[in-house]
Design an enzyme around this catalytic site. Structure first.
Site, PDB file in Angstrom:
ATOM      1  N   HIS A   1      18.600  -0.529   2.770  1.00 10.61           N
ATOM      2  CA  HIS A   1      18.114  -1.863   3.169  1.00 10.61           C
ATOM      3  C   HIS A   1      17.251  -2.474   2.061  1.00 10.61           C
ATOM      4  O   HIS A   1      17.361  -3.635   1.742  1.00 10.61           O
ATOM      5  CB  HIS A   1      17.312  -1.722   4.475  1.00 10.61           C
TER       6      HIS A   1
ATOM      7  N   GLU B   1      -2.375  -7.325   8.324  1.00  7.93           N
ATOM      8  CA  GLU B   1      -0.975  -7.476   8.743  1.00  7.93           C
ATOM      9  C   GLU B   1      -0.958  -8.007  10.172  1.00  7.93           C
ATOM     10  O   GLU B   1      -1.482  -7.368  11.072  1.00  7.93           O
ATOM     11  CB  GLU B   1      -0.221  -6.151   8.627  1.00  7.93           C
TER      12      GLU B   1
ATOM     13  N   ASP C   1       8.367  -6.553   4.215  1.00 12.50           N
ATOM     14  CA  ASP C   1       8.110  -5.935   5.500  1.00 12.50           C
ATOM     15  C   ASP C   1       9.416  -5.336   5.992  1.00 12.50           C
ATOM     16  O   ASP C   1      10.462  -5.985   5.943  1.00 12.50           O
ATOM     17  CB  ASP C   1       7.549  -6.947   6.503  1.00 12.50           C
TER      18      ASP C   1
ATOM     19  N   GLY D   1       0.827  -1.201   0.000  1.00 17.48           N
ATOM     20  CA  GLY D   1       0.000   0.000   0.000  1.00 17.48           C
ATOM     21  C   GLY D   1       0.865   1.256   0.000  1.00 17.48           C
ATOM     22  O   GLY D   1       0.336   2.362   0.099  1.00 17.48           O
TER      23      GLY D   1
ATOM     24  N   LYS E   1      19.995   7.063  -2.253  1.00 18.44           N
ATOM     25  CA  LYS E   1      19.451   6.135  -1.249  1.00 18.44           C
ATOM     26  C   LYS E   1      19.439   4.713  -1.815  1.00 18.44           C
ATOM     27  O   LYS E   1      19.765   3.751  -1.123  1.00 18.44           O
ATOM     28  CB  LYS E   1      18.030   6.567  -0.836  1.00 18.44           C
TER      29      LYS E   1
ATOM     30  N   GLY F   1       8.428   8.338   5.670  1.00 22.42           N
ATOM     31  CA  GLY F   1       8.689   7.447   6.796  1.00 22.42           C
ATOM     32  C   GLY F   1       9.804   7.958   7.687  1.00 22.42           C
ATOM     33  O   GLY F   1       9.867   9.158   8.024  1.00 22.42           O
ATOM     34  N   TYR F   2      10.687   7.039   8.064  1.00 23.43           N
ATOM     35  CA  TYR F   2      11.782   7.382   8.978  1.00 23.43           C
ATOM     36  C   TYR F   2      13.002   7.960   8.250  1.00 23.43           C
ATOM     37  O   TYR F   2      14.044   8.178   8.875  1.00 23.43           O
ATOM     38  CB  TYR F   2      12.204   6.135   9.765  1.00 23.43           C
TER      39      TYR F   2
HETATM   40  P1  ITT Z   1       3.086  -2.146   3.168  1.00 25.02           P
HETATM   41  O1  ITT Z   1       3.076  -3.017   4.422  1.00 25.02           O
HETATM   42  O2  ITT Z   1       1.752  -2.027   2.523  1.00 25.02           O
HETATM   43  O3  ITT Z   1       4.151  -2.571   2.215  1.00 25.02           O
HETATM   44  P2  ITT Z   1       3.968  -0.054   4.999  1.00 25.02           P
HETATM   45  O4  ITT Z   1       4.330   1.381   4.780  1.00 25.02           O
HETATM   46  O5  ITT Z   1       2.990  -0.355   6.104  1.00 25.02           O
HETATM   47  O6  ITT Z   1       3.471  -0.626   3.607  1.00 25.02           O
HETATM   48  P3  ITT Z   1       6.059  -1.520   6.423  1.00 25.02           P
HETATM   49  O7  ITT Z   1       5.133  -2.113   7.424  1.00 25.02           O
HETATM   50  O8  ITT Z   1       7.091  -2.413   5.813  1.00 25.02           O
HETATM   51  O9  ITT Z   1       5.277  -0.867   5.191  1.00 25.02           O
HETATM   52  O10 ITT Z   1       6.812  -0.260   6.987  1.00 25.02           O
HETATM   53  C1  ITT Z   1       7.029  -0.040   8.348  1.00 25.02           C
HETATM   54  C2  ITT Z   1       7.241   1.421   8.601  1.00 25.02           C
HETATM   55  O11 ITT Z   1       8.567   1.763   8.243  1.00 25.02           O
HETATM   56  C3  ITT Z   1       6.317   2.372   7.838  1.00 25.02           C
HETATM   57  O12 ITT Z   1       5.934   3.420   8.693  1.00 25.02           O
HETATM   58  C4  ITT Z   1       7.168   2.894   6.712  1.00 25.02           C
HETATM   59  O13 ITT Z   1       6.818   4.231   6.404  1.00 25.02           O
HETATM   60  C5  ITT Z   1       8.562   2.835   7.327  1.00 25.02           C
HETATM   61  N1  ITT Z   1       9.565   2.541   6.292  1.00 25.02           N
HETATM   62  C6  ITT Z   1       9.684   1.403   5.570  1.00 25.02           C
HETATM   63  N2  ITT Z   1      10.702   1.514   4.693  1.00 25.02           N
HETATM   64  C7  ITT Z   1      11.232   2.746   4.876  1.00 25.02           C
HETATM   65  C8  ITT Z   1      12.274   3.459   4.277  1.00 25.02           C
HETATM   66  O14 ITT Z   1      13.000   2.956   3.281  1.00 25.02           O
HETATM   67  N3  ITT Z   1      12.526   4.694   4.714  1.00 25.02           N
HETATM   68  C9  ITT Z   1      11.805   5.244   5.710  1.00 25.02           C
HETATM   69  N4  ITT Z   1      10.797   4.653   6.317  1.00 25.02           N
HETATM   70  C10 ITT Z   1      10.504   3.395   5.915  1.00 25.02           C
END
Ligand code: ITT
Length: 189
Positions: free
Chosen positions: A174, A40, A69, A12, A169, A146-147
């Protein structure tokens, strides 16, 4: 033109798709976004979360598909938020993390991505993992999702992910490392 292999990414999160598209292009993979609803599960294990998620999708989707994930594991918080990164981002956000880490000398953290991939009905689920070590910055730096504004990868030059271009990036993240393993695997099959 070389034939591109079509692979679906069920998520998503459009930022993940944007990054993954660029990375997988180098492996002749045409990445398609599959925006599906999934439950999830809460688990302390990213692999378990990814496998559960993929199993829901492959019940009625028969093309090559993966989910991923990702978790941010902060040393001084005993690995928190880790598998709960999504929930913690929605509730505390980056400002909350900075507050939790105030005065903390150990800023070490790990970003980890687990990809669960299934090529077809007959195939087993394959897991690909990517990890990048970094530091949690003292303040929000750069504009990113995100982070990203908090995470300073050790392999970089002191900038946060959010202060880098997408291409920068994508050279050390990762997500890049996990997708590289998927790309190498797809080249061989
Ligand atoms: P899906 O599960 O639908 O793939 P999501 O955004 O919920 O989308 P995750 O559970 O994997 O995905 O992500 C966990 C959190 O970490 C979420 O708040 C993301 O915004 C953050 N995140 C994941 N990858 C990141 C990245 O490369 N840089 C910064 N934040 C990241």
């Amino acid at each position: 033109m070389i034939n591109m292999q079509r692979v679906y990414f069920a998520t998503g999160n459009p930022h993940k798709v944007e990054e993954a598209k660029l990375i997988l292009r180098d492996y002749n993979v045409e990445l398609m976004h599959l925006n599906t609803q999934r439950v999830e599960i809460q688990s302390s294990d990213l692999v378990e979360i990814a496998v559960y998620s993929l199993n829901q999708i492959v019940k009625d989707f028969k093309q090559p598909v993966f989910v991923e994930d990702t978790g941010l594991f902060i040393n001084s918080l005993n690995g928190f938020p880790g598998p709960f990164s999504s929930y913690v981002f929605k509730t505390l956000g980056n400002k909350g993390i900075i507050k939790l880490m105030k005065g903390e000398a150990d800023r070490n953290a790990l970003f980890k991505t687990v990809i669960a991939f299934k090529e077809s009905d007959r195939d087993q689920i394959k897991i690909f993992i990517g990890e990048t070590l970094g530091l949690i910055s003292e303040e929000i730096r750069g504009v990113g999702w995100g982070y990203d504004p908090l995470f300073i990868p050790l392999e970089g030059d002191g900038r946060t992910y959010a202060e880098m271009s997408l291409e920068e990036k994508n050279l050390l993240s990762h997500r890049f490392k996990a997708l590289k393993s998927l790309g190498d695997y797809l080249r061989k099959v």
